[in-house]
Enzyme design. Structure first.
Site, mmCIF file in Angstrom:
data_model
loop_
_atom_site.group_PDB
_atom_site.id
_atom_site.type_symbol
_atom_site.label_atom_id
_atom_site.label_comp_id
_atom_site.label_asym_id
_atom_site.label_seq_id
_atom_site.Cartn_x
_atom_site.Cartn_y
_atom_site.Cartn_z
ATOM 1 N N ARG A 216 54.338 38.082 19.891
ATOM 2 C CA ARG A 216 53.264 39.041 20.171
ATOM 3 C C ARG A 216 53.579 40.386 19.536
ATOM 4 O O ARG A 216 52.717 41.029 18.930
ATOM 5 C CB ARG A 216 53.118 39.217 21.684
ATOM 6 C CG ARG A 216 52.512 38.028 22.390
ATOM 7 C CD ARG A 216 52.692 38.097 23.891
ATOM 8 N NE ARG A 216 51.929 37.052 24.577
ATOM 9 C CZ ARG A 216 52.163 36.660 25.811
ATOM 10 N NH1 ARG A 216 53.121 37.213 26.540
ATOM 11 N NH2 ARG A 216 51.419 35.708 26.361
ATOM 12 N N VAL B 291 60.914 27.682 30.322
ATOM 13 C CA VAL B 291 59.624 28.333 30.051
ATOM 14 C C VAL B 291 58.957 28.727 31.374
ATOM 15 O O VAL B 291 58.354 29.792 31.493
ATOM 16 C CB VAL B 291 58.710 27.382 29.242
ATOM 17 C CG1 VAL B 291 57.317 27.977 29.054
ATOM 18 C CG2 VAL B 291 59.330 27.054 27.887
ATOM 19 N N ARG C 202 54.794 37.865 37.523
ATOM 20 C CA ARG C 202 55.474 36.563 37.373
ATOM 21 C C ARG C 202 56.502 36.344 38.483
ATOM 22 O O ARG C 202 56.748 35.226 38.896
ATOM 23 C CB ARG C 202 56.124 36.465 35.992
ATOM 24 C CG ARG C 202 55.091 36.492 34.872
ATOM 25 C CD ARG C 202 55.723 36.297 33.521
ATOM 26 N NE ARG C 202 54.737 36.473 32.456
ATOM 27 C CZ ARG C 202 54.606 37.578 31.726
ATOM 28 N NH1 ARG C 202 55.405 38.606 31.924
ATOM 29 N NH2 ARG C 202 53.694 37.652 30.780
ATOM 30 N N ASP D 74 56.754 14.716 35.060
ATOM 31 C CA ASP D 74 55.843 15.494 35.913
ATOM 32 C C ASP D 74 55.997 14.957 37.333
ATOM 33 O O ASP D 74 56.829 14.071 37.574
ATOM 34 C CB ASP D 74 54.391 15.463 35.393
ATOM 35 C CG ASP D 74 53.655 16.766 35.722
ATOM 36 O OD1 ASP D 74 53.437 17.028 36.925
ATOM 37 O OD2 ASP D 74 53.315 17.530 34.801
ATOM 38 N N HIS E 257 61.350 38.549 30.932
ATOM 39 C CA HIS E 257 59.998 38.141 30.513
ATOM 40 C C HIS E 257 59.050 38.542 31.652
ATOM 41 O O HIS E 257 58.617 37.718 32.457
ATOM 42 C CB HIS E 257 59.945 36.633 30.254
ATOM 43 C CG HIS E 257 58.549 36.145 29.982
ATOM 44 N ND1 HIS E 257 57.813 36.567 28.905
ATOM 45 C CD2 HIS E 257 57.742 35.287 30.665
ATOM 46 C CE1 HIS E 257 56.624 36.001 28.929
ATOM 47 N NE2 HIS E 257 56.556 35.221 29.989
ATOM 48 N N GLN F 76 66.460 20.675 39.234
ATOM 49 C CA GLN F 76 66.577 20.161 37.865
ATOM 50 C C GLN F 76 67.944 20.495 37.269
ATOM 51 O O GLN F 76 68.472 19.732 36.463
ATOM 52 C CB GLN F 76 65.417 20.674 37.009
ATOM 53 C CG GLN F 76 64.097 20.092 37.537
ATOM 54 C CD GLN F 76 62.900 20.348 36.677
ATOM 55 O OE1 GLN F 76 62.940 21.132 35.737
ATOM 56 N NE2 GLN F 76 61.797 19.693 36.990
ATOM 57 N N ASN G 45 57.894 30.181 34.820
ATOM 58 C CA ASN G 45 58.152 31.542 35.317
ATOM 59 C C ASN G 45 58.625 31.590 36.768
ATOM 60 O O ASN G 45 58.269 30.713 37.551
ATOM 61 C CB ASN G 45 56.864 32.370 35.182
ATOM 62 C CG ASN G 45 56.689 32.879 33.768
ATOM 63 O OD1 ASN G 45 57.649 33.330 33.142
ATOM 64 N ND2 ASN G 45 55.460 32.811 33.263
ATOM 65 N N ASP H 221 56.935 36.783 23.606
ATOM 66 C CA ASP H 221 56.856 38.247 23.561
ATOM 67 C C ASP H 221 57.223 38.746 22.159
ATOM 68 O O ASP H 221 56.601 39.663 21.627
ATOM 69 C CB ASP H 221 57.803 38.845 24.612
ATOM 70 C CG ASP H 221 57.563 38.247 25.982
ATOM 71 O OD1 ASP H 221 56.471 38.462 26.527
ATOM 72 O OD2 ASP H 221 58.446 37.526 26.486
ATOM 73 N N GLN I 295 49.168 22.290 30.876
ATOM 74 C CA GLN I 295 48.473 22.797 29.683
ATOM 75 C C GLN I 295 49.414 23.208 28.551
ATOM 76 O O GLN I 295 49.094 22.988 27.383
ATOM 77 C CB GLN I 295 47.444 23.857 30.013
ATOM 78 C CG GLN I 295 47.833 24.976 30.931
ATOM 79 C CD GLN I 295 47.070 26.248 30.577
ATOM 80 O OE1 GLN I 295 46.148 26.233 29.772
ATOM 81 N NE2 GLN I 295 47.474 27.362 31.169
#
Ligand SMILES: NC(=O)C1=CN([C@@H]2O[C@H](COP(=O)(O)OP(=O)(O)OC[C@H]3O[C@@H](n4cnc5c(N)ncnc54)[C@H](O)[C@@H]3O)[C@@H](O)[C@H]2O)C=CC1
Ligand SMILES: O=C([O-])CC(=O)C(=O)O
Length: 331
Positions: free
Chosen positions: A162, A129, A98, A42, A187, A112, A131, A159, A15
Site C-alpha cells: 500500500r 495473516v 484489529r 477449515d 499491523h 495451531q 488478525n 501495508d 475469502q
C-alpha cells in the site's frame, strides 16, 4: 521436476484463501518449476464450501498442482508441511480495531502452534495473516517450542505494498520503480509507514523519495494515516475486509522468504531481538533482506525523533497486546 512441496493454507474456505489458493497452485509463490501439494484446513461446518474450492482447483487444470488434501483436522493439515499460510481467523467489521479480534482469534493460534510443533517439518516457514497478525504469530511460536522462532512471521507486506503504491502515485512513476519503503511495528493503526529511506527511479536516475517528494509534512501526516487506515477504508467500501490484495501480499511474503530478495528490503513481522530499541519478544515489523531462506534485519538506519516516537508507540501497543493474549491463553 522437483518433488512437490507440501503447503498448508488455513481458513481455506474463506475469502483471502479463495485468491491465495490459485496463486500458490499456479506457481506464483514457489516458482514455475516447483510442484505443490496443497493442504487446505477449515472448520468442520465449512467442509461443504471447501469441497467447492477443491472442485474449482481441479477445474483450473493447473500443471504444478500435485494434489489437494481438504481437512478439518489441524494435525492432518500441518503434517510434514514446509510452508504454512495461517489465514483462518475471524475478520473485523466496520468500526472495530484489529486488536478487538484478539479474544476471538488468539486461541486458534495457540492450538495451531501446538499442532505445528507436533507434526510439521522443523524448518517450516509460517506466515500469520489472521488478525491481530503480530500477536497471533507470537502466540503460535510460543506454543511451538521445537520450531525456531525465526520461522514465525506476521504479514505487514500488504501495508508495504500500500505504501509503495501511494508513493508511486504521488511521484507519478510505476510502482516497480519505488523501493525500500519500510513498515515498522504492528499491523494496526499504530504502524509506522516510513519513506525516509525509500528510493525511486525518476527520469532514468535513482533518487531519494523524500527529496523527490519534497514535502515532509505529507510524508509525516497524510501518507502515514492513509496507509494506517487503508484496511478500514476497504472495509467501509466493500463491507468486507481486503482479500485480493491480502492474498497477493501473502504470496509476495512467502515467495521472497523462499526465493530471496537480493538487496531489496521487504517488511515482515518477526520476533524482535531488540533492534532499533524495540521491546524484545514481541513480533515487530522490520525491514529485512532475505537470502538462502533466512531473513536478516536491515541494520544501521538512522531513526529521527519523529520515527522514535512512532516506533515507541507501536512497540507499546504490541507489549500490551502480548499481555492480553497471554491472559486469554491461560484459560
Ligand atoms: N495481515 C493482514 O494484512 C491481513 C489480515 N487479514 C485477516 O485475515 C483473516 C482472514 O480473513 P478472510 O479470509 O477475509 O476471512 P473469512 O471469514 O472470509 O475466512 C476465514 C476462514 O477461516 C476459517 N476458520 C475459522 N477458524 C478456523 C480454524 N480454527 N481453523 C481453520 N480455519 C478457521 C473460517 O471458517 C473461514 O472460512 C482475518 O482475521 C482478517 O482480519 C485480512 C487482510 C489483511
Ligand atoms: O483491516 C482489516 O481488518 C484487514 C486487514 O488487516 C487489512 O486490510 O490490512
Amino acid at each position: 521436476m522437483a518433488a512437490p512441496v507440501k503447503v498448508v493454507i488455513t481458513g481455506a474456505a474463506g475469502q483471502i484463501a479463495y485468491s491465495l489458493v490459485y496463486q500458490v497452485a499456479s506457481g506464483a509463490v514457489f516458482g514455475p518449476d516447483q510442484p505443490v501439494f496443497l493442504h487446505l484446513l477449515d472448520i468442520a461446518p465449512m467442509m461443504g464450501v471447501l469441497e467447492g474450492v477443491v472442485m474449482e482447483l481441479a477445474d483450473c487444470a493447473l500443471p504444478l498442482l500435485a494434489g489437494v488434501l481438504p481437512t478439518a483436522n489441524p494435525e492432518e493439515a500441518f503434517k510434514d508441511v514446509s510452508a504454512a499460510f495461517l489465514v483462518g481467523a475471524m475478520p473485523r467489521r466496520e468500526g472495530m480495531e484489529r486488536k478487538d479480534l484478539l479474544s476471538a482469534n488468539v486461541r486458534i493460534f495457540k492450538e495451531q502452534g501446538q499442532a505445528l510443533d507436533k507434526v510439521a517439518r522443523k524448518d517450516v516457514k509460517v506466515l500469520v495473516v489472521g488478525n491481530p497478525a503480530n500477536t497471533n504469530a507470537l502466540i503460535c511460536s510460543k506454543y511451538a517450542p521445537s520450531i525456531p522462532k525465526e520461522n514465525f512471521t506476521a504479514m505487514t507486506r500488504l501495508d508495504q505494498n500500500r505504501a509503495q503504491s501511494q508513493l508511486a502515485a504521488k511521484l507519478g512513476v510505476p510502482v516497480r520503480d519505488v523501493k525500500n519503503v519500510v513498515i515498522w511495528g504492528n499491523h494496526s493503526s499504530t504502524q509506522f509507514p516510513d519513506a525516509s529511506n525509500a528510493v525511486a527511479v525518476i527520469g532514468g536516475a535513482q533518487k531519494p523519495v523524500p527529496a523527490a517528494i519534497n514535502d515532509d509534512e505529507y510524508l509525516k501526516t497524510s501518507f502515514v494515516t492513509t496507509v494506517q487506515k487503508r484496511g478500514a477504508a476497504v472495509i467501509a467500501a466493500r463491507k468486507m475486509s481486503s482479500a485480493l490484495s491480502a492474498a497477493k501480499a501473502a504470496s509476495d511474503h512467502m515467495r521472497d522468504w523462499f526465493l530471496g530478495t537480493g538487496d531489496r528490503w521487504v517488511s515482515m513481522g518477526v520476533v524482535s531481538d531488540g533492534s532499533y530499541g524495540t521491546p524484545r519478544d514481541i513480533v515487530f515489523s522490520f525491514p529485512v533482506t532475505i537470502s538462502g531462506g533466512k531473513w536478516k534485519i536491515v541494520e544501521g538506519l538512522t531513526i529521527s525523533d519523529f520515527a522514535r516516537q512512532m516506533l515507541d508507540a507501536t512497540g507499546k501497543e504490541l507489549v500490551e497486546e502480548k499481555q492480553d493474549a497471554l491472559d486469554v491463553c491461560k484459560d
